[in-house]
Write a protein that holds these residues in place. Structure first.
Motif: not given
Length: 269
Positions: A39-43, A70-79
């Protein structure tokens, strides 16, 4: 005694098999499934490279911001997962993906053939130029790479600029530094003569430091001028999903809007 030793050996062997089996099972789980399972995307990122990723004060506290964040936030949101930003020095960013401490890396990373042997890259989300940042009062003396003979040129450790400089600027003294802010400070204090870095970052420093300027030197365009997201090798469905998101951000102009959104933030070292 022999029975006790036999039992001990059997126990160790059994634990070893269990451990190996667990490792094999974890290794078999696809990267995207691992991310969704926890449940977490570690960037992994290095927040010293405005406007891509940097630190600023928000309500009196340091916060990592930037177009890449901001792009990382979008990716996590989409996933459909939460985002966890893991900050570190740039020369540790790729290692954190390789050893599994981070799921992906977004840190103004450039594509290179050597990196592609070890990692998967997303489709490009931005293109830059390598430029030379120098003292403004001496900028006119830098007209070609030959102008760098005998000069001290700073680069950030672990970057494609470091590789290029060491391979091509043979007559210059190449100074590799961990933090970009450190390179800029050494330029301002006269300890180095120039800094080789990405164009948006250089322009940002030049706009905030009236004593600095970008020299009129053209460097060759390569794959290293392409910014992309780094993932573990053979990421499969994770790469497919991230490529879809990147394509949308680029085609709609949303990533460009991210760059505009953070333009007025003040970076803190």
């Amino acid at each position: 005694m022999k029975k006790m030793m036999t039992a001990a050996v059997s126990l160790v062997a059994g634990l070893t098999l269990v451990a190996c089996g667990t490792g094999d099972k974890d290794a078999a789980i696809a990267p995207l499934d691992k991310i969704k399972e926890k449940g977490t995307l570690v960037v992994a990122t290095s927040p010293d490279y405005a406007p891509f990723e940097f630190q600023t004060l928000v309500d009196g506290k340091n916060k990592v911001v930037g177009a890449d964040i901001l792009m990382a936030e979008k990716i996590a949101e989409k996933l459909g997962v939460k985002l966890e930003v893991s900050s570190m020095s740039f020369d540790n960013v790729l290692n954190s993906v390789q050893n599994g401490k981070a799921d992906i890396a977004i840190a103004g990373l450039s594509v290179s053939e050597d990196r592609m042997k070890v990692f998967d890259f997303s489709d490009a989300y931005y293109h830059v130029q390598d430029v030379l940042l120098v003292k403004k009062d001496g900028a006119s003396s830098y007209t070609s790479t030959d102008s760098l003979a005998g000069k001290k040129v700073a680069v950030q450790k672990g970057t494609t600029q470091e590789v290029y400089a060491k391979e091509n600027l043979k007559d210059a003294s190449i100074i590799s530094l961990t933090q970009m802010g450190e390179a800029i400070n050494e330029l301002k204090s006269g300890q180095v003569d120039a800094v080789l870095l990405d164009s948006p970052v250089a322009l940002g420093y030049a706009s905030q430091n009236k004593d600095l300027a970008v020299a009129d030197i053209k460097f060759p365009e390569t794959d290293a001028n392409t910014k992309a997201i780094v993932m573990p090798k053979d990421s499969g469905s994770l790469k497919e999903e991230i490529d879809k998101i990147v394509k949308e951000l680029v085609e709609t102009g949303e990533y460009e809007n991210y760059l505009k959104e953070v333009a007025n933030y003040t970076a803190v070292e």
